[in-house]
Write a protein that holds these residues in place. Sequence first.
Motif, PDB file in Angstrom:
ATOM      1  N   HIS A  33       0.845  -1.194   0.000  1.00 15.15           N
ATOM      2  CA  HIS A  33       0.000   0.000   0.000  1.00 15.15           C
ATOM      3  C   HIS A  33       0.884   1.249   0.000  1.00 15.15           C
ATOM      4  O   HIS A  33       2.098   1.160   0.103  1.00 15.15           O
TER       5      HIS A  33
ATOM      6  N   HIS B   9       0.576   5.736   1.185  1.00 14.82           N
ATOM      7  CA  HIS B   9      -0.169   6.778   1.894  1.00 14.82           C
ATOM      8  C   HIS B   9      -0.134   8.042   1.033  1.00 14.82           C
ATOM      9  O   HIS B   9       0.858   8.768   1.038  1.00 14.82           O
TER      10      HIS B   9
ATOM     11  N   ASP C 253      -5.885   6.261   7.812  1.00 15.50           N
ATOM     12  CA  ASP C 253      -5.950   4.904   7.275  1.00 15.50           C
ATOM     13  C   ASP C 253      -6.991   4.722   6.182  1.00 15.50           C
ATOM     14  O   ASP C 253      -6.758   3.983   5.229  1.00 15.50           O
TER      15      ASP C 253
ATOM     16  N   ASP D 211      -5.605   5.149   2.707  1.00 14.74           N
ATOM     17  CA  ASP D 211      -4.513   4.327   2.194  1.00 14.74           C
ATOM     18  C   ASP D 211      -4.945   3.669   0.885  1.00 14.74           C
ATOM     19  O   ASP D 211      -6.103   3.274   0.722  1.00 14.74           O
TER      20      ASP D 211
ATOM     21  N   ARG E  76      -9.548  -1.613   4.267  1.00 16.27           N
ATOM     22  CA  ARG E  76      -8.661  -1.201   5.355  1.00 16.27           C
ATOM     23  C   ARG E  76      -9.399  -1.097   6.691  1.00 16.27           C
ATOM     24  O   ARG E  76      -8.853  -1.420   7.735  1.00 16.27           O
TER      25      ARG E  76
END
Length: 182
Positions: free
Chosen positions: A75, A77, A163, A166, A175
Amino acid sequence: MLTQNQRRQLQAQTAAILTRAGISLTTQEQANIEIADFGLDEVERTGLELVVYINTDRYCAKELVLFPRQTCPEHRHPSIDEQPGKMETFRCRAGKVWLYVEGKQSREIHAHVPLGSEPYYTVFHEIELQPGEQYTIPPDTLHWFQAAEEGAVVSEFSSTSRDKFDIFSDPRIKRIPEFRAS
Protein backbone atom coordinates in the motif's frame (compact mmCIF):
# COMPACT_ATOMS: atom_id res chain seq x y z
CA MET A 1 -15.11 -11.12 8.27
CA LEU A 2 -14.06 -11.88 11.84
CA THR A 3 -16.50 -12.47 14.68
CA GLN A 4 -16.39 -10.42 17.87
CA ASN A 5 -15.13 -13.56 19.69
CA GLN A 6 -12.26 -13.94 17.22
CA ARG A 7 -11.48 -10.24 17.62
CA ARG A 8 -11.28 -10.58 21.43
CA GLN A 9 -9.06 -13.67 21.14
CA LEU A 10 -6.71 -11.90 18.73
CA GLN A 11 -6.61 -8.85 21.01
CA ALA A 12 -5.60 -11.07 23.95
CA GLN A 13 -2.94 -12.79 21.82
CA THR A 14 -1.62 -9.37 20.74
CA ALA A 15 -1.53 -8.04 24.31
CA ALA A 16 0.44 -11.13 25.40
CA ILE A 17 2.99 -10.59 22.60
CA LEU A 18 3.43 -6.95 23.63
CA THR A 19 3.86 -7.95 27.28
CA ARG A 20 6.60 -10.44 26.30
CA ALA A 21 8.28 -7.63 24.36
CA GLY A 22 8.29 -5.50 27.52
CA ILE A 23 5.57 -3.13 26.31
CA SER A 24 2.87 -2.41 28.88
CA LEU A 25 -0.64 -1.39 27.87
CA THR A 26 -3.43 0.13 29.89
CA THR A 27 -6.71 -1.74 30.17
CA GLN A 28 -8.23 0.79 27.74
CA GLU A 29 -5.41 0.30 25.21
CA GLN A 30 -5.86 -3.48 25.41
CA ALA A 31 -9.59 -3.11 24.74
CA ASN A 32 -8.86 -0.87 21.74
CA ILE A 33 -6.30 -3.09 19.98
CA GLU A 34 -7.26 -2.94 16.31
CA ILE A 35 -7.34 -6.18 14.38
CA ALA A 36 -6.91 -5.43 10.67
CA ASP A 37 -7.88 -8.47 8.60
CA PHE A 38 -8.13 -6.36 5.43
CA GLY A 39 -11.40 -8.08 4.50
CA LEU A 40 -9.60 -11.18 3.20
CA ASP A 41 -10.61 -13.61 6.00
CA GLU A 42 -7.00 -14.74 6.44
CA VAL A 43 -5.81 -12.59 9.33
CA GLU A 44 -3.06 -15.01 10.42
CA ARG A 45 -1.53 -14.75 6.92
CA THR A 46 -2.54 -11.25 5.75
CA GLY A 47 -3.29 -8.93 8.64
CA LEU A 48 -1.95 -6.59 11.26
CA GLU A 49 -2.62 -5.83 14.92
CA LEU A 50 -2.31 -2.20 16.03
CA VAL A 51 -2.26 -0.13 19.19
CA VAL A 52 -2.69 3.57 18.48
CA TYR A 53 -1.27 5.68 21.31
CA ILE A 54 -1.99 9.02 19.71
CA ASN A 55 -3.08 10.30 16.30
CA THR A 56 -3.50 14.06 15.96
CA ASP A 57 -3.44 16.46 13.05
CA ARG A 58 0.35 16.68 13.53
CA TYR A 59 1.70 13.28 14.50
CA CYS A 60 0.95 9.63 15.31
CA ALA A 61 2.49 6.86 17.43
CA LYS A 62 1.52 3.18 17.21
CA GLU A 63 2.67 -0.33 17.99
CA LEU A 64 2.32 -2.79 15.13
CA VAL A 65 2.22 -6.50 15.95
CA LEU A 66 2.75 -9.16 13.33
CA PHE A 67 2.15 -12.84 14.04
CA PRO A 68 4.68 -15.34 12.59
CA ARG A 69 4.95 -14.77 8.82
CA GLN A 70 1.96 -12.41 8.89
CA THR A 71 1.99 -9.83 6.08
CA CYS A 72 0.71 -6.27 5.92
CA PRO A 73 -0.17 -5.96 2.21
CA GLU A 74 1.34 -3.54 -0.29
CA HIS A 75 0.00 0.00 0.00
CA ARG A 76 0.90 3.67 -0.01
CA HIS A 77 -0.17 6.78 1.89
CA PRO A 78 -1.18 9.39 -0.71
CA SER A 79 -1.43 13.15 -0.45
CA ILE A 80 -4.83 14.35 0.74
CA ASP A 81 -6.20 17.88 0.23
CA GLU A 82 -2.75 19.18 -0.70
CA GLN A 83 -1.27 17.68 2.49
CA PRO A 84 1.60 15.25 1.89
CA GLY A 85 0.94 11.57 2.56
CA LYS A 86 2.05 9.97 5.80
CA MET A 87 5.77 9.72 6.45
CA GLU A 88 6.47 6.88 8.87
CA THR A 89 9.43 5.49 10.74
CA PHE A 90 9.35 1.80 11.67
CA ARG A 91 11.51 0.77 14.64
CA CYS A 92 11.73 -2.95 15.29
CA ARG A 93 11.24 -3.79 18.98
CA ALA A 94 11.09 -7.60 18.90
CA GLY A 95 11.47 -10.35 16.31
CA LYS A 96 12.46 -9.60 12.75
CA VAL A 97 10.53 -7.85 10.00
CA TRP A 98 11.21 -7.59 6.29
CA LEU A 99 10.07 -4.29 4.81
CA TYR A 100 9.74 -3.91 1.05
CA VAL A 101 9.85 -0.48 -0.59
CA GLU A 102 10.27 1.00 -4.03
CA GLY A 103 13.80 0.71 -5.41
CA LYS A 104 16.11 -1.84 -6.97
CA GLN A 105 14.85 -5.38 -6.36
CA SER A 106 16.95 -7.22 -3.80
CA ARG A 107 18.82 -10.28 -4.96
CA GLU A 108 17.30 -12.47 -2.26
CA ILE A 109 13.75 -12.05 -0.94
CA HIS A 110 13.09 -13.52 2.52
CA ALA A 111 9.34 -12.91 2.76
CA HIS A 112 6.77 -15.21 1.22
CA VAL A 113 4.14 -13.37 -0.82
CA PRO A 114 0.74 -14.73 0.26
CA LEU A 115 -0.46 -17.39 -2.18
CA GLY A 116 -3.17 -16.13 -4.50
CA SER A 117 -2.11 -12.51 -3.98
CA GLU A 118 1.09 -12.48 -6.05
CA PRO A 119 -0.13 -9.92 -8.65
CA TYR A 120 -0.64 -7.36 -5.88
CA TYR A 121 2.97 -7.31 -4.65
CA THR A 122 5.19 -5.24 -6.93
CA VAL A 123 8.01 -3.73 -4.84
CA PHE A 124 10.85 -5.95 -3.67
CA HIS A 125 13.66 -3.75 -2.35
CA GLU A 126 14.17 -5.52 0.99
CA ILE A 127 15.05 -3.81 4.26
CA GLU A 128 15.58 -6.25 7.14
CA LEU A 129 14.83 -4.79 10.56
CA GLN A 130 15.98 -6.45 13.76
CA PRO A 131 15.42 -5.12 17.30
CA GLY A 132 16.81 -1.60 17.62
CA GLU A 133 16.91 -0.96 13.86
CA GLN A 134 14.66 1.50 12.07
CA TYR A 135 13.77 2.78 8.62
CA THR A 136 11.80 5.82 7.47
CA ILE A 137 9.33 5.45 4.59
CA PRO A 138 8.73 8.66 2.60
CA PRO A 139 5.16 9.80 1.82
CA ASP A 140 3.30 8.12 -1.06
CA THR A 141 5.82 5.24 -1.28
CA LEU A 142 4.60 1.74 -2.10
CA HIS A 143 5.56 -0.64 0.70
CA TRP A 144 4.61 -3.87 2.45
CA PHE A 145 6.08 -5.88 5.28
CA GLN A 146 6.16 -9.34 6.81
CA ALA A 147 7.38 -10.82 10.10
CA ALA A 148 9.83 -13.69 10.24
CA GLU A 149 8.97 -17.03 11.87
CA GLU A 150 8.93 -15.62 15.42
CA GLY A 151 6.63 -12.68 14.61
CA ALA A 152 7.54 -9.06 15.26
CA VAL A 153 6.69 -5.91 17.18
CA VAL A 154 7.32 -2.61 15.41
CA SER A 155 6.88 0.89 16.82
CA GLU A 156 5.61 3.36 14.23
CA PHE A 157 6.23 7.09 14.53
CA SER A 158 4.62 9.13 11.78
CA SER A 159 2.85 12.18 10.60
CA THR A 160 -0.96 12.03 10.87
CA SER A 161 -2.42 8.64 10.03
CA ARG A 162 -5.48 8.64 7.76
CA ASP A 163 -5.95 4.90 7.27
CA LYS A 164 -9.18 5.16 5.32
CA PHE A 165 -7.28 6.94 2.52
CA ASP A 166 -4.51 4.33 2.19
CA ILE A 167 -4.31 2.93 -1.33
CA PHE A 168 -3.73 -0.81 -1.53
CA SER A 169 -2.42 -2.58 -4.64
CA ASP A 170 -4.96 -5.37 -4.05
CA PRO A 171 -8.48 -4.09 -4.90
CA ARG A 172 -10.01 -6.72 -2.58
CA ILE A 173 -8.56 -5.02 0.52
CA LYS A 174 -10.84 -3.24 2.99
CA ARG A 175 -8.66 -1.20 5.35
CA ILE A 176 -11.35 -0.46 7.95
CA PRO A 177 -12.24 -3.68 9.82
CA GLU A 178 -15.76 -5.09 9.87
CA PHE A 179 -16.94 -7.70 12.39
CA ARG A 180 -19.84 -10.13 12.65
CA ALA A 181 -21.70 -10.81 15.86
CA SER A 182 -20.04 -13.52 17.98
